[in-house]
Design a protein around this motif. Structure first.
Motif, PDB file in Angstrom:
ATOM      1  N   TYR A  48       0.804  -1.214   0.000  1.00 25.05           N
ATOM      2  CA  TYR A  48       0.000   0.000   0.000  1.00 25.05           C
ATOM      3  C   TYR A  48       0.844   1.275   0.000  1.00 25.05           C
ATOM      4  O   TYR A  48       2.033   1.259   0.308  1.00 25.05           O
ATOM      5  N   ALA A  49       0.149   2.377  -0.303  1.00 23.53           N
ATOM      6  CA  ALA A  49       0.759   3.703  -0.198  1.00 23.53           C
ATOM      7  C   ALA A  49       0.474   4.246   1.199  1.00 23.53           C
ATOM      8  O   ALA A  49      -0.661   4.201   1.679  1.00 23.53           O
ATOM      9  N   ILE A  50       1.506   4.754   1.852  1.00 23.56           N
ATOM     10  CA  ILE A  50       1.380   5.335   3.190  1.00 23.56           C
ATOM     11  C   ILE A  50       1.443   6.849   3.061  1.00 23.56           C
ATOM     12  O   ILE A  50       2.379   7.395   2.459  1.00 23.56           O
ATOM     13  N   VAL A  51       0.457   7.539   3.605  1.00 24.63           N
ATOM     14  CA  VAL A  51       0.419   8.996   3.565  1.00 24.63           C
ATOM     15  C   VAL A  51       0.186   9.505   4.986  1.00 24.63           C
ATOM     16  O   VAL A  51       0.146   8.728   5.940  1.00 24.63           O
ATOM     17  N   PHE A  52       0.008  10.816   5.118  1.00 25.53           N
ATOM     18  CA  PHE A  52      -0.297  11.416   6.415  1.00 25.53           C
ATOM     19  C   PHE A  52      -1.603  12.187   6.286  1.00 25.53           C
ATOM     20  O   PHE A  52      -1.774  12.985   5.369  1.00 25.53           O
ATOM     21  N   ALA A  53      -2.538  11.920   7.196  1.00 22.90           N
ATOM     22  CA  ALA A  53      -3.860  12.557   7.154  1.00 22.90           C
ATOM     23  C   ALA A  53      -4.038  13.448   8.373  1.00 22.90           C
ATOM     24  O   ALA A  53      -3.429  13.228   9.423  1.00 22.90           O
ATOM     25  N   GLY A  54      -4.884  14.458   8.224  1.00 22.19           N
ATOM     26  CA  GLY A  54      -5.144  15.361   9.328  1.00 22.19           C
ATOM     27  C   GLY A  54      -5.129  16.800   8.873  1.00 22.19           C
ATOM     28  O   GLY A  54      -5.515  17.112   7.740  1.00 22.19           O
ATOM     29  N   ASP A  55      -4.648  17.690   9.744  1.00 24.47           N
ATOM     30  CA  ASP A  55      -4.571  19.106   9.401  1.00 24.47           C
ATOM     31  C   ASP A  55      -3.220  19.658   9.818  1.00 24.47           C
ATOM     32  O   ASP A  55      -2.318  18.903  10.171  1.00 24.47           O
ATOM     33  N   ASP A  56      -3.094  20.977   9.772  1.00 22.96           N
ATOM     34  CA  ASP A  56      -1.801  21.600  10.073  1.00 22.96           C
ATOM     35  C   ASP A  56      -1.376  21.430  11.525  1.00 22.96           C
ATOM     36  O   ASP A  56      -0.200  21.616  11.862  1.00 22.96           O
ATOM     37  N   LYS A  57      -2.320  21.077  12.415  1.00 26.50           N
ATOM     38  CA  LYS A  57      -2.006  20.965  13.835  1.00 26.50           C
ATOM     39  C   LYS A  57      -1.908  19.520  14.318  1.00 26.50           C
ATOM     40  O   LYS A  57      -1.280  19.259  15.333  1.00 26.50           O
ATOM     41  N   ASN A  58      -2.536  18.608  13.604  1.00 30.62           N
ATOM     42  CA  ASN A  58      -2.568  17.224  14.078  1.00 30.62           C
ATOM     43  C   ASN A  58      -2.625  16.273  12.892  1.00 30.62           C
ATOM     44  O   ASN A  58      -3.607  16.242  12.157  1.00 30.62           O
ATOM     45  N   ILE A  59      -1.557  15.508  12.686  1.00 31.32           N
ATOM     46  CA  ILE A  59      -1.519  14.550  11.578  1.00 31.32           C
ATOM     47  C   ILE A  59      -1.153  13.162  12.102  1.00 31.32           C
ATOM     48  O   ILE A  59      -0.588  13.025  13.194  1.00 31.32           O
ATOM     49  N   PHE A  60      -1.498  12.151  11.299  1.00 30.91           N
ATOM     50  CA  PHE A  60      -1.194  10.769  11.680  1.00 30.91           C
ATOM     51  C   PHE A  60      -1.058   9.954  10.399  1.00 30.91           C
ATOM     52  O   PHE A  60      -1.750  10.217   9.414  1.00 30.91           O
ATOM     53  N   PRO A  61      -0.165   8.951  10.391  1.00 33.70           N
ATOM     54  CA  PRO A  61      -0.008   8.117   9.192  1.00 33.70           C
ATOM     55  C   PRO A  61      -1.298   7.397   8.843  1.00 33.70           C
ATOM     56  O   PRO A  61      -2.078   7.019   9.719  1.00 33.70           O
ATOM     57  N   SER A  62      -1.506   7.215   7.558  1.00 28.73           N
ATOM     58  CA  SER A  62      -2.700   6.525   7.084  1.00 28.73           C
ATOM     59  C   SER A  62      -2.310   5.680   5.883  1.00 28.73           C
ATOM     60  O   SER A  62      -1.429   6.050   5.102  1.00 28.73           O
ATOM     61  N   VAL A  63      -2.966   4.535   5.724  1.00 25.06           N
ATOM     62  CA  VAL A  63      -2.688   3.664   4.589  1.00 25.06           C
ATOM     63  C   VAL A  63      -3.876   3.725   3.636  1.00 25.06           C
ATOM     64  O   VAL A  63      -5.026   3.623   4.048  1.00 25.06           O
ATOM     65  N   ILE A  64      -3.602   3.939   2.354  1.00 25.96           N
ATOM     66  CA  ILE A  64      -4.657   4.048   1.351  1.00 25.96           C
ATOM     67  C   ILE A  64      -5.100   2.657   0.918  1.00 25.96           C
ATOM     68  O   ILE A  64      -4.298   1.845   0.465  1.00 25.96           O
ATOM     69  N   LEU A  65      -6.405   2.399   1.039  1.00 27.91           N
ATOM     70  CA  LEU A  65      -6.974   1.089   0.706  1.00 27.91           C
ATOM     71  C   LEU A  65      -7.889   1.139  -0.512  1.00 27.91           C
ATOM     72  O   LEU A  65      -8.294   0.092  -1.023  1.00 27.91           O
ATOM     73  N   GLY A  66      -8.227   2.333  -0.953  1.00 22.06           N
ATOM     74  CA  GLY A  66      -9.104   2.468  -2.108  1.00 22.06           C
ATOM     75  C   GLY A  66      -8.911   3.802  -2.781  1.00 22.06           C
ATOM     76  O   GLY A  66      -8.463   4.767  -2.162  1.00 22.06           O
ATOM     77  N   MET A  67      -9.250   3.874  -4.073  1.00 18.15           N
ATOM     78  CA  MET A  67      -9.047   5.090  -4.847  1.00 18.15           C
ATOM     79  C   MET A  67     -10.268   6.003  -4.863  1.00 18.15           C
ATOM     80  O   MET A  67     -10.201   7.130  -5.301  1.00 18.15           O
ATOM     81  N   ARG A  68     -11.411   5.502  -4.426  1.00 17.73           N
ATOM     82  CA  ARG A  68     -12.627   6.307  -4.366  1.00 17.73           C
ATOM     83  C   ARG A  68     -13.088   6.442  -2.913  1.00 17.73           C
ATOM     84  O   ARG A  68     -12.791   5.592  -2.078  1.00 17.73           O
TER      85      ARG A  68
END
Length: 251
Positions: A48-68
């Motif tokens: 999978y692709a690993i990204v970071f989700a959240g906002d400018d004050k609080n983010i956390f790693p996330s794994v993408i499981l779908g394109m939609r």
């Protein structure tokens, strides 16, 4: 995200309840990404692709499981997991810790809406006839406690990235079967140039804590977006192969 009615587990309320968890992941079929612990990066980056989700004050790693949106391509119509690595966030379900307002106390909860939660004795009991925790419940308590510890460590890693302004907004652009184009946004990726420009002492400290390795595992995992888009196309016999996906910085 996937919890509908999480309540504290107690012998008074759940003494006669059992859990038939099985291997069905239908509960996750409408989530296209889930949180990922830093300890899972290497295992997850294979598929999978690993990204970071959240906002400018609080983010956390996330794994993408779908394109939609609302679509998990790692779960089929029967609820079987068809992807590779299963994130701990999903393996933990239907259990979860609730944190007290002061952040010092954690209470183990369970989603009572889980389809396998029953009073028919199917699966694993949570409490024995005397109202004591079963070995199964103790094992899930241990797993959830370990998860929480790794969660806190991952937050420290994220704070390091934000402290040095190493993240940038990004989006994935790709083509879907039938010639449709789409994009997936709302996440952050690491800024490679800013990472390389860090002072030597900061890079050395990140190397000692394995945070530097996590950064490059994340960057390498972004190459999985193209194979993922192609797998979506291959799953539909009449659909043409998806074009190459690309991650770009938002304008």
């Amino acid at each position: 995200m996937i919890y509908e009615r999480a309540v504290p587990i107690s012998s008074e309320r759940h003494r006669d309840w059992s859990l038939e968890a099985g291997r069905n992941y239908a509960f996750a079929k409408e989530v296209n990404s889930v949180p990922l612990l830093a300890a899972e990066f290497i295992a997850a980056a294979t598929d999978y692709a690993i990204v970071f989700a959240g906002d400018d004050k609080n983010i956390f790693p996330s794994v993408i499981l779908g394109m939609r949106a609302n679509e998990n391509n790692a779960v089929d119509a029967e609820g079987n997991w068809t992807g590779g690595y299963v994130p701990a966030f999903l393996r933990r379900y239907p259990f979860v810790f609730a944190r007290s307002d002061d952040g010092k106390t954690f209470t183990l909860c369970i989603d009572e809406e889980h389809e396998g939660f029953n009073k028919d004795g199917k699966g694993e009991r949570l409490f024995d006839a005397e109202g004591k925790r079963t070995r199964y419940l103790e094992s899930m308590l241990t797993f959830t406690r370990e998860y929480q510890g790794l969660f806190d460590r991952t937050q420290l890693f994220c704070k390091r990235l934000m402290e040095h302004d190493l993240l940038k907004p990004a989006q994935a652009q790709f083509s879907l079967p039938g010639g449709q184009s789409a994009q997936l946004g709302g996440f952050f990726t690491l800024d490679r140039d800013k990472l390389k420009a860090l002072p030597a002492e900061v890079l050395a400290e990140m190397a000692k804590t394995d945070e530097l390795e996590l950064c490059y595992v994340h960057l390498q995992s972004l190459n999985n977006l193209t194979p993922m888009a192609r797998r979506i196309a291959a799953s539909q016999a009449a659909a043409p192969e998806a074009d190459e996906a690309a991650v770009s910085e938002d304008a």
